[in-house]
Design an enzyme around this catalytic site. Structure first.
Site, PDB file in Angstrom:
ATOM      1  N   LYS A  39       0.650  -1.188  -0.023  1.00  0.00           N
ATOM      2  CA  LYS A  39      -0.182   0.316   0.029  1.00  0.00           C
ATOM      3  C   LYS A  39       0.695   0.959   0.194  1.00  0.00           C
ATOM      4  O   LYS A  39       0.717   1.936  -0.066  1.00  0.00           O
ATOM      5  CB  LYS A  39      -0.914   0.667   1.730  1.00  0.00           C
ATOM      6  CG  LYS A  39      -1.611  -1.363   1.445  1.00  0.00           C
ATOM      7  CD  LYS A  39      -2.739  -1.124   2.759  1.00  0.00           C
ATOM      8  CE  LYS A  39      -3.716  -2.499   2.814  1.00  0.00           C
ATOM      9  NZ  LYS A  39      -3.835  -2.459   3.938  1.00  0.00           N
ATOM     10  N   GLY A  40       2.237   1.045   0.496  1.00  0.00           N
ATOM     11  CA  GLY A  40       3.164   1.951   0.988  1.00  0.00           C
ATOM     12  C   GLY A  40       3.018   3.006  -0.274  1.00  0.00           C
ATOM     13  O   GLY A  40       3.056   4.528  -0.009  1.00  0.00           O
ATOM     14  N   GLU A  95       7.952   2.592  -5.564  1.00  0.00           N
ATOM     15  CA  GLU A  95       7.833   2.024  -4.257  1.00  0.00           C
ATOM     16  C   GLU A  95       8.453   3.126  -3.506  1.00  0.00           C
ATOM     17  O   GLU A  95       8.417   3.957  -3.819  1.00  0.00           O
ATOM     18  CB  GLU A  95       9.134   1.423  -4.139  1.00  0.00           C
ATOM     19  CG  GLU A  95       9.533  -0.057  -4.193  1.00  0.00           C
ATOM     20  CD  GLU A  95       9.074  -0.830  -2.502  1.00  0.00           C
ATOM     21  OE1 GLU A  95       7.995  -0.023  -1.618  1.00  0.00           O
ATOM     22  OE2 GLU A  95       9.051  -1.375  -2.031  1.00  0.00           O
ATOM     23  N   ASP A  96       7.812   2.807  -2.118  1.00  0.00           N
ATOM     24  CA  ASP A  96       7.576   3.948  -0.781  1.00  0.00           C
ATOM     25  C   ASP A  96       9.377   4.189  -0.848  1.00  0.00           C
ATOM     26  O   ASP A  96       9.653   5.851  -0.221  1.00  0.00           O
ATOM     27  CB  ASP A  96       6.954   3.576   0.135  1.00  0.00           C
ATOM     28  CG  ASP A  96       6.983   1.947   0.877  1.00  0.00           C
ATOM     29  OD1 ASP A  96       8.076   1.250  -0.180  1.00  0.00           O
ATOM     30  OD2 ASP A  96       6.055   1.379   1.502  1.00  0.00           O
ATOM     31  N   ASP A  99      14.635  -0.379   2.232  1.00  0.00           N
ATOM     32  CA  ASP A  99      15.277  -0.569   3.448  1.00  0.00           C
ATOM     33  C   ASP A  99      16.724  -1.380   3.324  1.00  0.00           C
ATOM     34  O   ASP A  99      17.879  -1.554   2.612  1.00  0.00           O
ATOM     35  CB  ASP A  99      14.126  -0.762   4.663  1.00  0.00           C
ATOM     36  CG  ASP A  99      14.993  -1.012   5.458  1.00  0.00           C
ATOM     37  OD1 ASP A  99      15.992  -0.324   6.451  1.00  0.00           O
ATOM     38  OD2 ASP A  99      14.588  -1.839   6.555  1.00  0.00           O
ATOM     39  N   LYS A 127      17.139   4.068   2.282  1.00  0.00           N
ATOM     40  CA  LYS A 127      18.319   3.792   3.798  1.00  0.00           C
ATOM     41  C   LYS A 127      19.141   2.978   3.473  1.00  0.00           C
ATOM     42  O   LYS A 127      19.432   2.169   3.398  1.00  0.00           O
ATOM     43  CB  LYS A 127      17.225   3.211   4.534  1.00  0.00           C
ATOM     44  CG  LYS A 127      16.281   4.023   5.628  1.00  0.00           C
ATOM     45  CD  LYS A 127      16.093   3.542   7.167  1.00  0.00           C
ATOM     46  CE  LYS A 127      14.395   2.178   6.022  1.00  0.00           C
ATOM     47  NZ  LYS A 127      14.097   1.973   7.916  1.00  0.00           N
ATOM     48  N   PHE A 148      12.841   4.724  12.038  1.00  0.00           N
ATOM     49  CA  PHE A 148      11.604   3.998  11.450  1.00  0.00           C
ATOM     50  C   PHE A 148      10.893   5.345  11.266  1.00  0.00           C
ATOM     51  O   PHE A 148      10.721   5.569  11.434  1.00  0.00           O
ATOM     52  CB  PHE A 148      11.051   2.999  12.044  1.00  0.00           C
ATOM     53  CG  PHE A 148       9.969   2.018  12.266  1.00  0.00           C
ATOM     54  CD1 PHE A 148       9.867   1.345  10.730  1.00  0.00           C
ATOM     55  CD2 PHE A 148       8.879   2.971  11.760  1.00  0.00           C
ATOM     56  CE1 PHE A 148       8.901   0.264  10.118  1.00  0.00           C
ATOM     57  CE2 PHE A 148       7.582   1.892  11.490  1.00  0.00           C
ATOM     58  CZ  PHE A 148       7.818   1.201  10.661  1.00  0.00           C
ATOM     59  N   VAL A 149      10.278   5.311   9.538  1.00  0.00           N
ATOM     60  CA  VAL A 149       9.439   6.361   9.424  1.00  0.00           C
ATOM     61  C   VAL A 149       8.190   6.105   8.924  1.00  0.00           C
ATOM     62  O   VAL A 149       7.572   5.198   9.065  1.00  0.00           O
ATOM     63  CB  VAL A 149      10.644   6.493   8.556  1.00  0.00           C
ATOM     64  CG1 VAL A 149      11.286   7.934   8.450  1.00  0.00           C
ATOM     65  CG2 VAL A 149      10.850   6.515   7.214  1.00  0.00           C
ATOM     66  N   ASP A 155       3.788   2.869   7.475  1.00  0.00           N
ATOM     67  CA  ASP A 155       2.464   2.748   8.335  1.00  0.00           C
ATOM     68  C   ASP A 155       3.444   2.165   9.247  1.00  0.00           C
ATOM     69  O   ASP A 155       4.471   2.088   9.240  1.00  0.00           O
ATOM     70  CB  ASP A 155       1.354   1.893   7.844  1.00  0.00           C
ATOM     71  CG  ASP A 155       1.944   0.846   8.072  1.00  0.00           C
ATOM     72  OD1 ASP A 155       3.347   0.258   7.127  1.00  0.00           O
ATOM     73  OD2 ASP A 155       1.809  -0.584   8.535  1.00  0.00           O
ATOM     74  N   ARG A 161      -0.811   6.573   7.454  1.00  0.00           N
ATOM     75  CA  ARG A 161      -0.218   6.503   6.439  1.00  0.00           C
ATOM     76  C   ARG A 161      -0.606   7.859   5.715  1.00  0.00           C
ATOM     77  O   ARG A 161      -0.285   8.322   4.283  1.00  0.00           O
ATOM     78  CB  ARG A 161      -1.124   5.463   5.083  1.00  0.00           C
ATOM     79  CG  ARG A 161      -0.763   4.295   5.547  1.00  0.00           C
ATOM     80  CD  ARG A 161      -0.870   3.260   4.160  1.00  0.00           C
ATOM     81  NE  ARG A 161      -1.375   2.045   4.988  1.00  0.00           N
ATOM     82  CZ  ARG A 161      -0.316   0.675   4.435  1.00  0.00           C
ATOM     83  NH1 ARG A 161       0.897   1.023   3.865  1.00  0.00           N
ATOM     84  NH2 ARG A 161       0.391  -0.298   4.832  1.00  0.00           N
TER      85      ARG A 161
HETATM   86  P1  5GP Z   1      13.028  -4.223   2.388  1.00  0.00           P
HETATM   87  O1  5GP Z   1      12.710  -4.853   1.954  1.00  0.00           O
HETATM   88  O2  5GP Z   1      13.941  -3.149   1.284  1.00  0.00           O
HETATM   89  O3  5GP Z   1      13.945  -4.505   3.372  1.00  0.00           O
HETATM   90  O4  5GP Z   1      11.636  -3.757   2.965  1.00  0.00           O
HETATM   91  C1  5GP Z   1      11.393  -2.876   2.159  1.00  0.00           C
HETATM   92  C2  5GP Z   1       9.474  -2.644   3.036  1.00  0.00           C
HETATM   93  O5  5GP Z   1       9.639  -3.207   4.032  1.00  0.00           O
HETATM   94  C3  5GP Z   1       8.999  -1.674   2.465  1.00  0.00           C
HETATM   95  O6  5GP Z   1       8.287  -1.300   1.412  1.00  0.00           O
HETATM   96  C4  5GP Z   1       8.348  -0.585   3.345  1.00  0.00           C
HETATM   97  O7  5GP Z   1       7.100  -1.787   3.480  1.00  0.00           O
HETATM   98  C5  5GP Z   1       9.153  -1.762   4.545  1.00  0.00           C
HETATM   99  N1  5GP Z   1       9.645  -0.316   5.062  1.00  0.00           N
HETATM  100  C6  5GP Z   1      10.509  -0.511   5.785  1.00  0.00           C
HETATM  101  N2  5GP Z   1      11.371   0.856   6.454  1.00  0.00           N
HETATM  102  C7  5GP Z   1      10.770   1.227   7.047  1.00  0.00           C
HETATM  103  C8  5GP Z   1      10.399   2.413   7.422  1.00  0.00           C
HETATM  104  O8  5GP Z   1      10.812   2.925   7.780  1.00  0.00           O
HETATM  105  N3  5GP Z   1       9.039   3.000   8.197  1.00  0.00           N
HETATM  106  C9  5GP Z   1       7.339   1.730   7.323  1.00  0.00           C
HETATM  107  N4  5GP Z   1       6.913   2.178   7.480  1.00  0.00           N
HETATM  108  N5  5GP Z   1       8.171   1.180   6.510  1.00  0.00           N
HETATM  109  C10 5GP Z   1       9.454   0.444   6.201  1.00  0.00           C
END
Ligand code: 5GP
Length: 175
Positions: A39-40, A95-96, A99, A127, A148-149, A155, A161
């Site tokens: 949803k992000g 993508e939002d 990470d 990040k 963590f944002v 969310d 959101r």
């Molecule tokens: P990754 O697979 O890159 O570790 O994670 C991606 C997903 O983790 C993002 O699409 C998001 O849903 C969630 N995520 C990672 N960091 C954050 C953060 O700081 N805040 C929130 N709300 N979600 C995050």
């Protein structure tokens, strides 16, 4: 207290310059197909397409990570697939946040297998200090430290959101 990391105005200004950057990178007249990750990614997509003048189409995908809480396990499941084919289209994944990079890495792999003309990725936030897998992100809105944002599509337990800015979640409350 609500700790704003990136203001609404900063986000909107950055999205305008990202849109201009994207439009310069594609041959004039070529259509761009934006694939937002739910949803992000919904708010970023909505604001991005409204400042683009190129012909765009869009589709949505929902993924679920098997990891719980605030970490990602890297095992990803498709909850909602795309409605249309990517064959011979210019695709941009919207993508939002990136990470660890695991979700995006998986997504890029499965979309590349669908014979698009090109695949690029736009993430509002990155990040880099958290990355565990090298992943190509062509358009990055903001590079942030390891917080963590929430807000602007992101969310915590499905809340926040709707915030028009990005805020740092400090204790899950008082935002
Ligand atoms: P990754 O697979 O890159 O570790 O994670 C991606 C997903 O983790 C993002 O699409 C998001 O849903 C969630 N995520 C990672 N960091 C954050 C953060 O700081 N805040 C929130 N709300 N979600 C995050």
């Amino acid at each position: 207290m609500n700790k704003i990391l990136i203001s609404e105005q900063e986000i909107q200004d950055r999205i305008r310059s990202l849109a201009a950057e994207i439009e310069q990178d594609y041959p004039k007249g070529d259509e761009i197909h934006l694939v937002a990750v739910l949803k992000g990614g919904f708010m970023f997509l909505a604001d991005l397409v409204r400042v683009m003048s190129t012909g765009v189409t869009m589709d949505f995908m929902a993924l679920s990570s098997y990891g719980k809480g605030t970490t990602s396990s890297g095992q990803v499941r498709v909850l909602k697939d795309l409605d249309s084919s990517l064959e011979n289209r210019h695709v941009i994944i919207v993508e939002d946040i990136v990470d660890t990079g695991l979700t995006l890495h998986y997504l890029q792999d499965i979309l590349r297998a669908r014979a698009p003309k090109t695949v690029r990725t736009a993430c509002l936030l990155s990040k880099p200090s958290r990355r565990t897998v090298a992943v190509q992100v062509d358009y990055i809105g903001f590079t942030i430290d390891d917080h963590f944002v929430v807000g602007y599509g992101l969310d915590y337990a499905e809340k926040y959101r709707n915030l028009p800015h990005i805020a740092i979640l400090e204790n899950g409350q008082n935002l």
